[in-house]
Structure formats: structure tokens, C-alpha cells
Design a protein around this motif. Structure first.
Motif, PDB file in Angstrom:
ATOM      1  N   UNK A   1       0.854  -1.189   0.000  1.00  0.00           N
ATOM      2  CA  UNK A   1       0.000   0.000   0.000  1.00  0.00           C
ATOM      3  C   UNK A   1       0.888   1.237   0.000  1.00  0.00           C
ATOM      4  N   UNK A   2       1.421   1.635  -1.143  1.00  0.00           N
ATOM      5  CA  UNK A   2       2.372   2.754  -1.195  1.00  0.00           C
ATOM      6  C   UNK A   2       1.680   4.106  -1.076  1.00  0.00           C
ATOM      7  N   UNK A   3       1.487   4.581   0.146  1.00  0.00           N
ATOM      8  CA  UNK A   3       0.874   5.891   0.343  1.00  0.00           C
ATOM      9  C   UNK A   3       1.844   6.974  -0.129  1.00  0.00           C
ATOM     10  N   UNK A   4       1.331   8.119  -0.580  1.00  0.00           N
ATOM     11  CA  UNK A   4       2.228   9.193  -1.046  1.00  0.00           C
ATOM     12  C   UNK A   4       3.246   9.612   0.002  1.00  0.00           C
ATOM     13  N   UNK A   5       2.820   9.688   1.273  1.00  0.00           N
ATOM     14  CA  UNK A   5       3.746  10.119   2.319  1.00  0.00           C
ATOM     15  C   UNK A   5       4.878   9.116   2.493  1.00  0.00           C
ATOM     16  N   UNK A   6       4.544   7.843   2.468  1.00  0.00           N
ATOM     17  CA  UNK A   6       5.571   6.825   2.649  1.00  0.00           C
ATOM     18  C   UNK A   6       6.513   6.788   1.449  1.00  0.00           C
ATOM     19  N   UNK A   7       5.966   6.920   0.257  1.00  0.00           N
ATOM     20  CA  UNK A   7       6.813   6.927  -0.930  1.00  0.00           C
ATOM     21  C   UNK A   7       7.757   8.116  -0.916  1.00  0.00           C
ATOM     22  N   UNK A   8       7.253   9.290  -0.521  1.00  0.00           N
ATOM     23  CA  UNK A   8       8.104  10.479  -0.496  1.00  0.00           C
ATOM     24  C   UNK A   8       9.236  10.305   0.513  1.00  0.00           C
ATOM     25  N   UNK A   9       8.916   9.724   1.685  1.00  0.00           N
ATOM     26  CA  UNK A   9       9.947   9.507   2.697  1.00  0.00           C
ATOM     27  C   UNK A   9      11.023   8.544   2.197  1.00  0.00           C
ATOM     28  N   UNK A  10      10.597   7.491   1.505  1.00  0.00           N
ATOM     29  CA  UNK A  10      11.553   6.536   0.969  1.00  0.00           C
ATOM     30  C   UNK A  10      12.426   7.173  -0.115  1.00  0.00           C
ATOM     31  N   UNK A  11      11.816   7.973  -0.976  1.00  0.00           N
ATOM     32  CA  UNK A  11      12.572   8.637  -2.036  1.00  0.00           C
ATOM     33  C   UNK A  11      13.577   9.622  -1.449  1.00  0.00           C
ATOM     34  N   UNK A  12      13.170  10.337  -0.402  1.00  0.00           N
ATOM     35  CA  UNK A  12      14.082  11.289   0.239  1.00  0.00           C
ATOM     36  C   UNK A  12      15.306  10.564   0.789  1.00  0.00           C
TER      37      UNK A  12
END
Length: 583
Positions: free
Chosen positions: A287-298
Motif C-alpha cells: 500500500x504505497x501511500x504518497x507520504x511513505x513513498x516520499x519519505x523513501x525517495x528522500x
């Protein structure tokens, strides 16, 4: 991996040739250095620095063949020994050493200004690199034309009174040597100063991630400039030459030998950063939520300022986790399209990351895979949910058709038969009376069976009154004692039917397999979730991996985004908990 192996195989002969050249240059340089007065320790330290650059460069070139940094490090290692050729007694080699003595400094400028991707980031950097090579080519030649080692023995780091002869020497121009040499060295210092200014400006504009990548360049600059400043100080104040000179030279050489290792570490760290991208999809999860994806990308990009916008068809725009629109153009923007070429996401990041296109490409591919997988899972759930809803609607229709059609006709037939029975009650033929009674009994059985079938398809009480009364009616028909505690209220029809048939299955399991003596059922709302629990006092040991009934329940619940939890220790009874979204 296959592509990397292919490139590595193609580079093999080139790398081997480069290694041979580095070994030959080091050997020739060591011979020249020793002949020009260098001690065994001096020669060993000199070889350590040059071969450290060459060795680290070969590894970097092999690991990242598309990056010029490895090639430049190998060039630095080979050119490091050129000046030592002045110590040989071969005139041609002396000329090469005198002319190209400072070529390693020009290569170092090139390496520092283009690290970590091997390409100059600005026009100023490109001009400075070109000027450095031009200074060595032209200025080094002019200096060699006027250089007589017998007259200017202090002009080089070697003890060159016996060096030479210089075949390029113009005897009448030896008087110009101090001026040519002074201008040559001054321009070299000017290049160094401009390079430091360029690197400082680049550092100030860089992100935290970019600064980490540039750190090896800063180490190289700091070490080179510090010991170059010491050499200038010794020229100005020769009396200081005895103050720990050997220790300073040792520290200088050891520090310079560590510089190529720092460059190599920086490159490999960037390669490991790319390796982290491969785990991006897994770490983001199902379930890739936008917040989690952004944190991982950062974390993967090393850029805390990164923003992620997902394409919203309704708004025809990229929208971030806070609902703000993101532009898909300008510096520091990476678009990610789906495999069909339609808009999918956009990344706004530090523009400096554009200097590492391989990393951004890997991140984009992983992001595309994760988002498309999530989209496929969502589509599959929606399709399954529509199938479940359609099946539930069809069950209700069948129940109504049976109730309003066949059941009603059977009831009318039974009422008619009762009137017939009254009419033949005094009939003298007993067989007629028995036949009527037998038909009436058969009609009653058929009506009861039809009602049972209709109830099994979809109980009418569930449609009329809701989950609580339906569970109570189910408990009354159960083969063992059942206690029901259900909160009042109505839910979505699919949620109610899913909860109801979940309890039906658990009651059947309790009676058939668990050998339970009693069962308790609870149904309550917990926020936006309907929680239905069935607890029995049976033998336990239920396992969703072994029972097709429990697996079917789990699949049915998953179709409406529900969750099934089973706790069934051996001998400790069974607790089955179903959670269904009802918000």
C-alpha cells in the motif's frame, strides 16, 4: 547483471593495458627517482601514491565504465610518475619528464572539477580544465626549452645536478628560465585558486546529498593545497626545512595515497545508493501511500526536499500528499510515465541530482513498478468487489423470487389442499383421505425445504432488519447453544451479508470440527470498522492454511477490503475475528 558482465568483458583488455601502463610508469619512475637521490622510503611512498590512484581508478572504471572518473584516476596514477623520468640518463625520457612534470596536477584539477560523474558541470569548469592542460603543454614546453638541470638544480623536487642532458634545451635561453619558471608556477597557483573558488561555489549551491558526493573532492583539495602551501613556505623560509620535514613528507604522501581511496569510496557509495533503489518497491509495501513513498525517495536520493506528485485524472494535474499541485517542468523535475506512456508521477528534487541520471532513471523505474503494481492490485480488488456485490445482489434476487414465486405458490397449493381435505373428510374411501393427507405432508416438507434454501441463499430477515436480528435468528436455529451480542444499526448490504455468512461458516466449523459445547458471537462498530467475533470452547487447532472454508472466508473478506484473524491454540478453543470497513 548480464549487461554489466558484457561491458566488463569488453573493458577487460583496456583495463589490462591500463594496468600494464601504470606498472611500467611506476617502475620507470621508481628507477628515475632512485637515481636522482630518492631514498628507498621516498621511492616506496611515491609508488604508493601513484599506484593507489591507478588501482582505485581501475576498480572505479570497472565498476562504473560509463563514468570518466575511473579513467581520470588511472591517468592521475600514470602521470604521477612522469616527473621522475628526469632522473634517468636517457635524454628523451628526461625531456618527457621535464615537459610533463606537472601533468598530474592538470589531471587532478580535471578529476576534482568533474567528480563524481566525470563531466564538467559548468562552462567555467571546462575552461579551467582546458587552461590547465594548455598550461602544461605550452608552458611546460617553454620551461623545458630554457631548463638546464646543471644550472637550476633546485627547479625540481629531484636532486638533478646529474640529471639530463636535456635534448630540448636552447642554450642561449637559459637566462630566461627563472622568469619562465616563475610565470609557469604563478599560473599554476592561479588555476588552483580559481578551482577552489569554483568548488566552493558548487558546494554552496549543492544539496546535502550532493555535498556528501563532493566530499572526496574537498579532501583532495584540502590535502593538496595544504602541502603545496608548505612547499611554498619552505621556498620562502628555507630555515624551516629541518623542522620535522621527514614527518611532514610522510604525512603528505600517506594523505595523498588516501585521496584516491576517498574518491573510490564516493563512487561506490553512489553505486550502493543505486542498489538501494532495487528495494524501494519492497520497502514501500503493498500500500504505497504518497507520504511513505516520499519519505523513501528522500532517503534513497539523499534529498530531504524531494516532493512527489501523483497524477490525478479528475484534476488533470500532479498532486502531492498535501493536495498541492506540482508543475511538471523546470529544473530539478523528473517525470515518470506509465508503461503505456500515460502520466503517472512527477518528482521535484534538487537540480544537482540531474548530474546522476542513472540514479534518477533507476528511481523512476522502481516508482513506476510500485505504482503500477498498486494500481493493478486496486483494480483487482475493485473487480472482485464488484463481483461480490453482483453475487450478493443476485442472492437477494433469488431469495425474493423464491419467496414471492415458488414459496407463494406452494402456500396457495397447501391452502387449497386443506380445503380439499375438509371436503373428503367424510369420504367413505379411506385411501382417498390418506392420499390427500400424504400430499399435504409432502407440500409442507417441500415448503420447509424451500424456505431453508431461500434462507441459505440470503435470509430475508437480514434484508429487512439487519445484521443483529439475522444473527439472533441464526443462533436460534443452531445445533448448539449460541449467545449473541450485536450492536444495533445498519451497514452496507455487502458488509452485512459478508459478516453474516462469515458467522454461518464459523458456526458450522464449531459444530462439525471443533466439537464445541457453546459459542458466543459479537458484532460491534469500532470507528470505521465492523468487528465480528465468534468464540467457541472447542478443541482448537484451526488453521487457515489447512481448511478450505477458512481460506474461502479470508478471500471473501479480502474482496471487500476486510481482514480475517484466527486464534486457535490446540485445546484452547477458537476465536475468529472479521474486520470489515464500514465507514
Amino acid at each position: 547483471m548480464k549487461g554489466f558482465d558484457t561491458v566488463a568483458a569488453r573493458l577487460g583488455p583496456v583495463l589490462a593495458l591500463a594496468a600494464v601502463l601504470a606498472a611500467a610508469a611506476g617502475t620507470a619512475g621508481a628507477v628515475g627517482y632512485a637515481r636522482a637521490g630518492g631514498s628507498a622510503a621516498d621511492v616506496a611512498r611515491d609508488l604508493a601514491v601513484g599506484w593507489a590512484y591507478a588501482g582505485a581508478g581501475l576498480v572505479a572504471w570497472w565498476r562504473r565504465p560509463a563514468n570518466r572518473t575511473g579513467l581520470l584516476m588511472v591517468a592521475e596514477g600514470i602521470t604521477w610518475f612522469l616527473g621522475n623520468l628526469q632522473g634517468t640518463n636517457v635524454p628523451a625520457l628526461f625531456a618527457v619528464g621535464a615537459w610533463w612534470e606537472a601533468l598530474n596536477m592538470a589531471v587532478l584539477v580535471h578529476l576534482v572539477l568533474t567528480f563524481p560523474d566525470g563531466r564538467a558541470a559548468s562552462a567555467t569548469g571546462r575552461r579551467l580544465i582546458g587552461f590547465g592542460y594548455g598550461l602544461v603543454a605550452v608552458g611546460g614546453l617553454l620551461r623545458t626549452l630554457t631548463y638546464d638541470p646543471a644550472l637550476a638544480s633546485e627547479a625540481t623536487y629531484l636532486d638533478c645536478r646529474d640529471c639530463g642532458p636535456n635534448p630540448l634545451l636552447v642554450p642561449d635561453a637559459t637566462g630566461l628560465f627563472p622568469y619562465v619558471d616563475g610565470v609557469y608556477r604563478g599560473l599554476g597557483w592561479a588555476i588552483s585558486i580559481v578551482m577552489v573558488v569554483a568548488i566552493v561555489r558548487r558546494w554552496r549551491r549543492a544539496s546535502v546529498a550532493r555535498r556528501r558526493a563532493l566530499l572526496p573532492a574537498w579532501i583532495a583539495i584540502s590535502i593538496t593545497m595544504a602541502f603545496a602551501a608548505w612547499d611554498v613556505l619552505l621556498l620562502a623560509l628555507p630555515d624551516l626545512s629541518g623542522l620535522g620535514e621527514d614527518a611532514i613528507l610522510l604525512a603528505s604522501d600517506l594523505a595523498q595515497a588516501a585521496v584516491p581511496l576517498a574518491f573510490l569510496a564516493g563512487l561506490l557509495r553512489m553505486q550502493l545508493q543505486r542498489a538501494e533503489v532495487s528495494g524501494l518497491v519492497i520497502e514501500v509495501g503493498a500500500e504505497p501511500t504518497p507520504a511513505r513513498m516520499r519519505a523513501m525517495l528522500a532517503r534513497v536520493l539523499g534529498d530531504a526536499t524531494v516532493r512527489l506528485g501523483l497524477w490525478q485524472e479528475e484534476q488533470s494535474a500532479y498532486v502531492d500528499e498535501g493536495g498541492r499541485r506540482l508543475k511538471a517542468d523546470g529544473p530539478g523535475v523528473t517525470r515518470v510515465d506509465s508503461s503505456r506512456g500515460t502520466p503517472l508521477a512527477v518528482l521535484r528534487h534538487d537540480p544537482a541530482l540531474a548530474e546522476d541520471p542513472e540514479l534518477l532513471e533507476a528511481v523512476g523505474a522502481s516508482l513506476r513498478l510500485g505504482l503500477e503494481n498498486a494500481w493493478l492490485r486496486t483494480e483487482a480488488r475493485e473487480v472482485t468487489s464488484r463481483i461480490v456485490r453482483a453475487a450478493d445482489t443476485e442472492r437477494q434476487r433469488l431469495e425474493r423470487d423464491l419467496h414471492d414465486g415458488a414459496q407463494t405458490r406452494l402456500v396457495f397449493a397447501l391452502m387449497t389442499l386443506r380445503r380439499v381435505a375438509k371436503g373428503v373428510a367424510d369420504h367413505p374411501d379411506a385411501s382417498v383421505r390418506d392420499s390427500v393427507a400424504e400430499v399435504e405432508h409432502s407440500l409442507r416438507l417441500a415448503l420447509e425445504e424451500l424456505r431453508g434454501i431461500a434462507h441459505g441463499i440470503h435470509p430475508a430477515v437480514l434484508t429487512r432488519e439487519g445484521l443483529g436480528p439475522a444473527l439472533t435468528a441464526l443462533a436460534e436455529q443452531a445445533a448448539l447453544p449460541v449467545v449473541v451480542a450485536a450492536e444495533p444499526g445498519r451497514f452496507d448490504p455487502v458488509v452485512e451479508s459478508t459478516a453474516y455468512f462469515t458467522v454461518c461458516e464459523t458456526l458450522a466449523n464449531a459444530a462439525k470440527h471443533a466439537r464445541a459445547k457453546a459459542v458466543s458471537i459479537s458484532a460491534r462498530r469500532h470507528g470505521d470498522t465492523l468487528v465480528v467475533e465468534t468464540v467457541d470452547d472447542g478443541i482448537g487447532g484451526a488453521d487457515t492454511a489447512l481448511g478450505s472454508g477458512l481460506r474461502g472466508l479470508a478471500d471473501r473478506l479480502a474482496a471487500v477490503d476486510g481482514v480475517l484473524q484466527v486464534h486457535s491454540p490446540a485445546g484452547g478453543g477458537t476465536r475468529i475475528r472479521a474486520e470489515l470497513p464500514c465507514g
